[in-house]
Design an enzyme around this catalytic site. Structure first.
Site, PDB file in Angstrom:
ATOM      1  N   THR A 155       0.872  -1.190   0.000  1.00  0.00           N
ATOM      2  CA  THR A 155       0.000   0.000   0.000  1.00  0.00           C
ATOM      3  C   THR A 155       0.903   1.232   0.000  1.00  0.00           C
ATOM      4  OG1 THR A 155      -0.217  -0.188   2.405  1.00  0.00           O
ATOM      5  CG2 THR A 155      -2.007  -1.069   1.077  1.00  0.00           C
ATOM      6  N   THR A 192       0.540  -8.025  13.038  1.00  0.00           N
ATOM      7  CA  THR A 192       0.325  -6.675  12.530  1.00  0.00           C
ATOM      8  C   THR A 192       0.422  -6.708  11.016  1.00  0.00           C
ATOM      9  OG1 THR A 192       1.360  -5.804  14.493  1.00  0.00           O
ATOM     10  CG2 THR A 192       1.229  -4.336  12.633  1.00  0.00           C
ATOM     11  N   ASN A 403       0.427  10.807   5.381  1.00  0.00           N
ATOM     12  CA  ASN A 403      -0.872  10.534   5.979  1.00  0.00           C
ATOM     13  C   ASN A 403      -1.875  11.661   5.815  1.00  0.00           C
ATOM     14  OD1 ASN A 403      -0.883   7.825   7.092  1.00  0.00           O
ATOM     15  ND2 ASN A 403       1.006   8.562   8.040  1.00  0.00           N
ATOM     16  N   THR A 408      -5.577  11.318  -1.437  1.00  0.00           N
ATOM     17  CA  THR A 408      -5.588  12.195  -2.617  1.00  0.00           C
ATOM     18  C   THR A 408      -4.765  11.595  -3.745  1.00  0.00           C
ATOM     19  OG1 THR A 408      -3.698  13.460  -1.824  1.00  0.00           O
ATOM     20  CG2 THR A 408      -5.899  14.245  -1.215  1.00  0.00           C
TER      21      THR A 408
END
Lengths: 408, 408
Positions: A155, A192, A403, A408
């Site tokens: 990501t 995690t 972050n 956007t």
């Protein structure tokens, strides 16, 4: 920029007998982005997992737990670009739809498929985009696509994360290969992020849950980037049983220990890679707490330091403003801690003892360590014999930028 | 830039009979900076305080607790530029030296003086600079120097913080005036930061500790900037007893309630000012959690949201990336929380219910609220009747800048 981390050479990620991987592009967040990964497991594979303890756990996490309980997993399907978390009953329906589609395609039952999602929370999973990509991923299935998969599950990661080991168990070559993604919303509360580690070793189904937990505890449960525990954390351990070794049937034998060591090495390398590639990271920090009464207080103090925005911004600035480390130790919540008994080192430099700055400490010494890209903070509590280590990164302008601009 | 916060008009900070304040410059961190504040209390004043629970509490905090136990406080001395924390036995010696000097100057005993320090941790307190400044501060003592004192106790604060109220108790005018400093390393664990609130009301000594605790719990214990609990947090309540009211002798009467309300209003205004002036703040955020079983779980969830770097950077960006709020609620540690029963509002906009995004929610609605400078996040847990509120600010580039460059 990631700290001393580059993507693994594709050839270094060794195929694991019984495991094939296929990639496709569903264009979930960006057109053309390879964002779907399908992992096919040979019949008889053992699979176990540990998952986020976030109460807002994602729909795929809920389904994973249900499907794992049936004991027969044949495929994993992973999408990035959307977490399918905070999506209520509709989210569960869409995760199940994805599993259904994979099952139909490959001739399995829905509960033979584990779904995983990662990306933005609170937005509906675009199954209309995912379903057409599944046959493409199936057509791409191959044993040597680990590197492609490591890229496809990213990501905000800058660098793909993967590692392999080979060991010998009972004279048979056993391979361990793992991939993971994770860069932000990283704070362990079970496993995690997404991590997938596969081996071809044969091991009894009854030992899998213990093994995955033990490996997670020394790897993915020792890393934090921002203290935020994700809704989607999943760490999956796969054992295809195709290496030809005599099935490992006991957790007390040498074979279990050897396999656990190899799995842990791979998982630790992946976990450290997450901190090295932590959002905005410029430093890789190891927080080692020793001489504690138990592991819980070790972790409490290590995480207080590793999470402190003040400590992390000082490391970003290479400023040995080390009082902030003492403050974090002090507020960690170990209420009977004797601050006069503990010592703190930055690298090899003794910083604090007897409740204050060490007489031998100089700013020049501290500044020299602070210029390094990899820094260890060591805290000796002198109240017991237990040690624990946490890995993290510093806190930079780029963390805020990444972050603030995430959607956007 | 501080959010809807300007320094109080000096004339708005009302003198409190029996309390005089004097300022001086010791040049501790910067030459010429007014960094010493002396507060003189009339004989018979009642003083109580609450302090940081950080195990690395500063030397002045240790001395304050000892001196308060003697029950006769006549002066407070405050320096900025150095926290005298993480300074061991030598730090205690230097804090005591400062009290000694004030006592000699003013004709008191050492234990009649409370010392306070704020600034960098782990560096020796420069008493050689402080002692010569004390007579200057003494010569400056005046009842109307509250505003000067509010400025002199600042560290990274951009705006000085002060507030006053006047009420009537038993027909007598009673004044409450308070000042505070705090902008970073703000996370309550008892009182947070330095806060001094004085009243001329007469109140029994036996009620003072209860009163200061009750006021702290609704004010300074409800604010966080970065989740870091300081080594030096102190909140001091002074009652000079000169208003002429009949001494308040019971915590259950109307007079106690009236005084507590006025004190709480001043303390809340000061606590909110800290979040408005939080390091790098561009938004003032109120996190209101309601319908909880107890105050502890309210605070747990409110602080999980208020501390999350991911939530705070989204607010900085005015991005309604509200899944991050759900994630924080989920990992707050309320292990039996039913996420399907709770609701979340951003301002007046319903964002989440039934475990996912509200059907009525639109991105346009969320974006409109996010553009405001003051934003309330409301979480209804629907599992009890207890409410609690926490104030905080967003997380911007300037937070990193301020803390990366703090010592330069």
């Amino acid at each position: 920029m990631p700290v001393n981390l580059t993507a693994p050479d594709p050839a270094s990620l060794l195929p694991v007998a019984g495991v094939r991987l296929g990639i496709a592009s569903a264009g979930i967040k960006k057109p053309g982005r390879r964002d779907i990964t399908l992992i096919e497991l040979a019949a008889g594979s053992q699979v176990a997992g540990v998952f986020t303890q976030n109460r807002f756990c994602a729909a795929p996490v809920t389904l994973c737990k249900q499907h794992l309980a049936t004991g027969n997993i044949r495929a994993l399907v992973i999408n990035t670009g959307n977490a399918n978390a905070g999506t209520g009953g509709e989210g569960l329906k869409r995760a199940r739809q994805t599993c259904d589609a994979v099952a139909q395609l490959m001739g399995y039952a829905t509960e033979n498929v584990l779904p995983f999602s990662t990306g933005v929370i609170l937005e509906p999973l675009p199954v209309d985009k995912i379903l057409p990509a599944l046959p493409v991923a199936q057509a791409d299935l191959a044993p040597n696509h680990w590197s492609d998969a490591a890229h496809a599950i990213m990501t905000t990661d800058i660098v793909a994360k993967g590692a392999s080991r080979q060991i010998s168990i009972g004279g048979k070559a056993v391979t361990v290969t793992g991939i993971a993604k994770g860069s932000g919303m990283i704070h362990p509360n079970m496993a995690t992020m997404l991590g997938f580690v596969a081996t071809d070793a044969a091991i009894a189904a009854a030992l899998m849950q213990q093994l995955v937990k033990e490996v997670a505890d020394v790897s993915f449960n020792c890393v934090t980037v921002d203290g935020d525990t994700s809704t989607n954390d999943s760490f999956i351990l796969i054992a295809s049983g195709q290496a030809g070794n005599t099935e490992i049937a006991s957790a007390s034998g040498a074979d279990y220990a050897a396999l656990k060591t190899a799995l842990s090495e791979v998982a630790i390398e992946l976990a450290q890679a997450m901190a090295r590639d932590g959002e905005g990271a410029t430093k890789f920090m190891t927080i080692a707490v020793e001489g504690a009464r138990d592991r819980a207080e070790c972790k409490q103090i290590a995480y207080a330091i590793a999470r402190s925005p003040l400590v992390k911004t000082a490391f970003f600035a290479s400023d040995p403003n080390l009082g902030r480390i003492l403050a974090a130790i002090g507020y960690a919540g170990v209420t009977d801690l004797d601050v006069n008994a503990l010592k703190v080192w930055l690298g090899d430099v003794l910083v604090a003892e007897n409740g204050g700055r060490a007489a031998s400490y100089t700013e020049v010494q501290g500044a020299a360590v602070m210029r390094e890209a990899e820094i260890t903070v060591r805290v000796a509590l002198n109240r017991g014999t237990v040690n624990a280590t946490v890995w993290t990164c510093d806190f930079s302008y780029d963390y805020v930028k990444i972050n603030a601009e995430y959607r956007t």
